[in-house]
Structure formats: C-alpha cells, structure tokens
Design an enzyme around this catalytic site. Sequence first.
Site, short mmCIF file in Angstrom:
data_model
loop_
_atom_site.label_atom_id
_atom_site.label_comp_id
_atom_site.label_asym_id
_atom_site.label_seq_id
_atom_site.Cartn_x
_atom_site.Cartn_y
_atom_site.Cartn_z
N ASP A 181 -2.76 4.74 -2.36
CA ASP A 181 -3.68 5.45 -1.47
C ASP A 181 -4.11 6.79 -2.08
O ASP A 181 -3.25 7.54 -2.60
CB ASP A 181 -2.92 5.70 -0.15
N ASP A 184 0.86 -1.18 0.00
CA ASP A 184 0.00 0.00 0.00
C ASP A 184 0.90 1.24 0.00
O ASP A 184 1.62 1.49 0.96
CB ASP A 184 -0.85 -0.05 1.28
N HIS A 227 -10.72 -1.28 5.50
CA HIS A 227 -10.40 -0.81 6.85
C HIS A 227 -11.00 0.57 7.14
O HIS A 227 -10.83 1.09 8.25
CB HIS A 227 -8.88 -0.75 7.01
N ASP A 228 -11.66 1.19 6.15
CA ASP A 228 -12.29 2.50 6.36
C ASP A 228 -13.81 2.40 6.40
O ASP A 228 -14.48 3.42 6.61
CB ASP A 228 -11.93 3.46 5.21
C1 NOJ Z 1 -7.23 6.27 2.64
C2 NOJ Z 1 -6.91 5.17 3.59
O1 NOJ Z 1 -7.62 4.03 3.22
C3 NOJ Z 1 -7.26 5.69 4.97
O2 NOJ Z 1 -7.22 4.67 5.94
C4 NOJ Z 1 -6.33 6.82 5.30
O3 NOJ Z 1 -6.70 7.40 6.52
C5 NOJ Z 1 -6.37 7.91 4.22
N1 NOJ Z 1 -6.34 7.36 2.90
C6 NOJ Z 1 -5.21 8.83 4.35
O4 NOJ Z 1 -4.02 8.21 3.96
#
Ligand code: NOJ
Length: 549
Positions: free
Chosen positions: A196, A96, A322-323
């Site tokens: 990302d 990632d 994970h978000d």
């Molecule tokens: C997306 C990622 O999936 C998330 O977890 C992160 O906080 C933000 N980008 C910032 O890098």
Amino acid sequence: MSDFKARTIYQIYPKSFHDSNGDGIGDLKGITEKLDYLQSLGIEYLWITPFFTSPQKDNGYDVADYRNIDTLFGTMKDFEELVEEAKLRGIGIMLDMVFNHTSTEHEWFQKALAGDQYYKDFYIFKDGKPGTPPTNWVSKFGGSAWEYVSAFNQYYLHLFDKTQADLNWENKNVRKELVNVLKFWMDKGVKGFRFDVVNLISKPEKYADDHEGDGRRFYTDGPKVHDYLKELCHESGLNDDGMVTVGEMSSTTIDNCIRYSNPKEKELSMCFNFHHLKVDYKDQQKWILRNCDFMALKKLLNDWQLGLQEGNGWNALFWCNHDQPRIVSRFGDDKQYHKESAKMLASMIHFLRGTPYIYQGEEIGMTNAYFEHIEQYRDVESINYFKILKKEGKKEEDIYRILQERSRDNSRTPMQWDDSPYAGFSENEPWIEVTGNYKEINVKNSAVEPDSILDYYKKLVRLRKEYKVISDGSYIPILLDHESVFSYKRTYDSQTLIVINNFYGTETEVELEGNMEGYQCILSNYESRDPINRLILKPYESLTFLKNE
Ligand code: NOJ
C-alpha cells in the site's frame, strides 16, 4: 519473471465479496466458497485487500495487528483453508501490506502514546504548539496531516486519516518488524504481496512548509525509498522465493517505476500508477468534475508503455480497484452501450504490455452505486469531503453529483452474484447497500447470457496465456493522432497483434497502414470483421487482429 507476464490477477475487497455467515459482511470463508468461480475465470493470483485486526476506520487500511485476522472476516484457520483450497485450483494468494502507517490502535502506537520512547521512535512525532502544526502538509483524506498530542506538546504525522499514523522508516527496528511480518505470511504459503502507498514511506530529512502544494512533493518517491525496498525484499527473501509483488505508487514518475520494477534492481515485480485515472480531474483535483480528456489519456498510456518498455520496467494494467469508481460508468456508457463499452475498455488495457488486474464485479460490468443520500455512504474519505465541500459553500445537489461520480463507495457495493435479495452476497442486510441494478447485472445472468461481458473477460485471460505476443511482445503505438480511437500493435517473433478501440459512442473511421493479409480477427465486441485497412467503427467497437506466421 515471465511467471506473472502471462497471468491475470483478480482483486477482492473481502468486505463486499461474499458473506458466508449472514452478518452482512463478506468474509474469508465467503471467498473460499467462490474459488470455483474464480478458477473458471482463469485467473492465477488473488490479491485480497487487508483483513487484519483493525478498527476499520479505513476498512482495514488501518491495521492494529499485522499477524492476526479481524474477527469480522474469520479466523486463521479460515485463512489457511483458503490458501490450501486456492492452491488446489492453481491460484496463489497475495496479501495487502499497509506499511506506510498503522492504526493508532496498534500496540506500537499505544505504547508510544503511553510515553515508551522505543515505540515513540516508531512514528513521526514533531514539536509544535496547539493550532500550529509542524508543516502545512495536507492529509490525503482532507485537513492537516498532523494531529496534536497534548501530553507531549507534539504532533504526529498522518498522511491519511488521523487514526492512521505514519511509521518512521528511518528506524531500523521498524524495518525489522515489517520484514518479520512478511516472513510470517510467507510461511503460511502466500504467493505475493501488494504494498500500500509504498512510495510514500521515505520522508524528507527536513520537514518544511510546502508553498507550492500539499506537501506530497517532499515525500513522494522519497530520498531512501529504493534503499528501503531493496532491503525489505532482500531481508525477507521475497525475490529468492519468486513472489509476485506490486507497489501502489501514488503520484510517481516513469523513471522511478523503472527502478521499482526493473528485475536488475531487485525491488518489486511491478507498479500501480494512477496518472491515467486523473484525466477527468480538474487541476489534479479529484473533487472537481470534468469530462475525460481522451487525448491526455492516450498520451499517458502511451508514454508509460514506451517508457517502461525502454527501461525494462513492468506495469500493472488496471482501470478499477476499491478506490476508483466503476470504469463502465466512468469512461464507458453504463446504459445504452453497457456491454459494448465494458468490453472495449477491457480490451484497451488487457492487450497492453504489463500484468492485468480485474477488480471484483468488473468482469460482469458492475456500475457505480448512484447513492442519493449521505447516509448511504460508508467511506471515510467521502464523508470527510461531503463536510469539506459543504463548508466551502457548495450546494448539496452538486456535492451528491460529485460523490456519485467520485466516491470510493462506488466500487465497494456488494458483489452481484444473482437476483435474490441482497444480490446473493448475503442473507441479511449488507454493511453497504447493493447497487440498484443487481437484478439485471449479476454473475448468474452473465453465466447464461450469450456474449456476456464475463465471457469476454474469460477470453482475455485465456488469450494472454495462449499468445506470447500478448505476454511478452513489444508495444508500438499506432493512430496516435486519432481523436476517438486508442490503438496499438504488439510484436513478438513472427506474431503481430493489432488492437483497435473506439472510445466513444459514435461511429468513426480508421485507416490502418500496411498489408493486412494474413491477419485474423481474434476478438471483437460486435461480430467478427475482416482485417481490411479502412474500417468504419461502430460505437465503442473493439477489434483485435492477429497474424501468427
Ligand atoms: C491506498 C488504499 O488503496 C486505500 O484504500 C487506503 O485508504 C489508503 N491507501 C491508505 O492506506
């Protein structure tokens, strides 16, 4: 290209996957120990979220050194072993890459702060007086997107937390450094990358206030993003090496995703977009609850399927990461129809055109965490918004309801391996609490349970490898106006697939057009059914029929 069409990718959030050394934090060795399990699922790529050196303000998305491993997760030797062992099991590792920003603890930013102009140009510093930032843009984690540095009488841009400073992609030296980071990991044998928020890297020429929104329209799919991606991939040799690449595309468009992923463009293999995961937001706002707008969801999935198909683009298919909160709690029913709804939701996306992703724990139907106190939360975004919503005058009980549905920590609780204390994730107290239902919902139970969700996911992964109609077929929508069913056809040579999903916990009727002779039911989340035109679907029922002549 077909390499990733028939394959399924599994996402690991290392901090919460498996802890091998008992410090309560998952690690790389922990992943290696679970490779046999992952192989048994049939997946062929592992995307692992960042484990590079980081102050962990945003759980690793604040990278302080792109070429080193954070001691929390292990050593370079552990990583090399993981790559080796994964390879033996036919699994490629995808890393990632957080290239929109670095941690403010990164050596580059530290040098910039010390006044070194070469490194100051790595970031986006703009003039401004205290209390008057250069623009009114809002950070994705709340508050202004600018942080003041008194020594320079300037602000630096951070689209995320103030400890995540945006890189200046206009600067060729930045782009060169990032190419070298990719080469470094490719030399170690990684097979792909997830980038990302990569559609935010190109900022506008002029920085101006946004009078219509929070600033995102100025930098989303920004002016030079396609040039930058082409250069990055070309210079690092990503395309020549047949790597799998996926870009996380925040608030993007179909047209841009076609450009990002059409092989002719030589940018990425595929894109993540998030429009289908905003159908329960009110006015696009995550922190206001609303029920899922199913017709909007159908329309979005359908428009993206048809749009990308027409432009020869390629989609990443996913519900969870994970978000995002856990899908079975979000669009399914994690109580009365736990199994049925988890399986239906899986079928709904796995048979679509694109590459499916499984997020750790999704394959056993892990649910939201249902935390009741702010002390249980760990996520910087959730904690920021708890404060913001409180300041806005919201009642605490209402804020908790919102967090229980929306917090990113819902998907970050430890993987539930078995019913032992801490769910077999660790021998000691984990960094974040285990979800309360781990004694029932865990891998150990799933492995012996007949018709488990786990078993169903294994079938989905296998079917995609078995039938070209799933990996390479065309997508044709059906029953578009049905108010509770999401259904589609796929066709490839003499193979036709019909997928029917009842999205709700109530019975409903469907009438299929055409001759159903020659079809057989290849997957169902209740008992198998005869392929007939008129069907009364059970709650959350999912049926897949195949004709293979
Ligand atoms: C997306 C990622 O999936 C998330 O977890 C992160 O906080 C933000 N980008 C910032 O890098």
